[in-house]
Design an enzyme around this catalytic site. Structure first.
Site: not given
Ligand SMILES: *Cc1c(COP(=O)(O)O)cnc(C)c1O
Length: 393
Positions: A62, A115, A184, A209
């Site tokens: 963890r 998001y 982000d 992604k």
């Molecule tokens: C998908 C996404 C998230 C969240 O990520 P997960 O892996 O689905 O928890 C956060 N920020 C952006 C810009 C995203 O596209």
């Protein structure tokens, strides 16, 4: 470790080599999947030293695992950060950051739109714990920030109209009040933008992604100063528990090796799709930062190495036209998520943004005719033919 002699190499080389090196015990060339929950101390005395922090070593997956650590090193290297911490999803990463850094009365200010998951975490969860949450205007940053601000948070580019934010301006405003600037970077990836080079303190990724890129693993990662990352590991990761699994870490390490190649193809295909759509009579507008008339085209040119793989279009016929277009596409799967090798398409107004107040939805640019495309790495000619037949068929 970054193999010796690698730190001065270009990003295309570092993406392939960073973080790994031969496995110290077996010499394995690929990073082994260390599929274990716990690690033996080997002796009573060593167990005591490990827990006291007098000796470095793995204790429990963890808080640390060799496969996960290799992914953390690779991503931190690509972002130009001292260290990284990986999580079981992007949202787990953002939650761990927020719960480690913020406290009742310590504000998070964000540049929208965000998001949906991040905005929900801030407005619905953090506020309940006494954290002031404030949406600030990019043109009026200084007024939204005060010394109680702990984090200035932004995404660039951001959904659904691919609006950009000026990282340098946000970082300067954050630093003026002693706050961290958190970016982000999911849409850009370190191949197109490295936010720390523009003054940001911490980078967030949904590794789900582009970093993974194959739509087969959920994960998230933070990168930034070593001391802060260690703090987040011991609080936000250890106590909230959103740890990345070793198998997923292996998939992300593999993903990073082809990231520069994939991003190049995503960008080239997105450019072709955007240019094709722009001239079509059924299309009212195309949002893509590469067009000279995109409102932040100059900023995109300064802040991004290319314009990314995301394109949004507005159909003149509104929701019925959007529905027909989506149902006729054959190479684009109608699904959320983005950054996969396969092309994906969504209609935000009826899916991800369905529950939003209609007025707010429109203010964010989510019209009924808006369709978001995550352009994949298929042959560009086929993608162009597919969007054309879906518009006219
Ligand atoms: C998908 C996404 C998230 C969240 O990520 P997960 O892996 O689905 O928890 C956060 N920020 C952006 C810009 C995203 O596209």
């Amino acid at each position: 470790m970054v193999p010796s002699g690698m730190s001065d190499k270009r990003i295309g080389t570092r993406a392939v080599h960073a973080g790994a090196g031969l496995d110290p015990t077996t010499g394995a060339h690929a990073t082994p999947i260390v599929q274990t929950s716990t690690f033996g101390y080997r002796s009573f005395a060593r167990g005591e030293r490990l827990f006291a922090g007098d000796e470095e070593g793995y204790l429990y997956s963890r808080v640390g695992n060799p496969t996960v650590a290799a992914f953390e090193r690779s991503l931190a290297d690509l972002e130009g950060a001292e260290a990284g911490v990986a999580f079981s999803s992007g949202m787990a990463a953002i939650a761990a950051l927020a719960f480690t850094v913020l406290a009742p009365g310590r504000q998070i200010a964000y540049l929208g739109p965000l998001y949906g998951g991040s905005e929900g975490l801030f407005l619905e969860v953090l506020q309940r714990f006494g954290v002031p949450v404030r949406a600030v205007d990019a043109d009026d940053l200084d007024r939204g920030l005060d010394p109680a601000t702990g984090i200035v948070y932004l995404e660039t580019p951001t959904n659904p109209t691919l609006r950009l934010h000026d990282l340098r301006a946000a970082a300067d405003a954050a630093h003026a009040v002693g706050a961290l600037c958190v970016a982000d970077n999911t849409f850009s990836t370190p191949i197109l933008t490295r936010p720390l080079e523009h003054g940001a303190d911490v980078v967030v990724h949904s590794a789900t992604k582009y970093l993974g890129g194959h739509g087969d693993a959920l994960g998230g990662v933070l990168a930034g100063p070593a001391e802060l990352m260690a703090e987040i590991r011991m609080e936000g990761l250890r106590h909230l528990g959103g740890a990345l699994g070793p198998l997923e870490a292996f998939l992300f390490i593999r993903g990073l090796k082809t990231l520069p190649l994939r991003i190049e193809r995503h960008c080239a295909n997105a450019r072709r799709v955007a240019e094709t759509l722009r001239d079509h009579p059924s299309v009212a507008a195309v949002h893509w930062p590469g067009f000279p008339d995109h409102p932040q085209h100059d900023l995109a040119t300064r802040q991004m190495a290319d314009f990314g793989g995301m394109v949004s279009l507005e159909l003149t016929g509104g929701k019925p036209a959007a529905g027909r277009f989506l149902d006729r596409l054959t190479l684009f799967t109608q699904a959320v998520s983005l950054g996969d090798v396969e092309s994906l398409a969504t209609h935000p107004a009826s899916t991800t943004h369905q529950l939003l107040d209609p007025e707010l939805r429109l203010r964010e640019g989510v019209t009924d005719g808006l369709v978001r495309l995550s352009v994949g790495i298929e042959d560009g000619d086929d993608l162009v033919e597919d969007v054309l037949q879906a518009l006219t068929g």
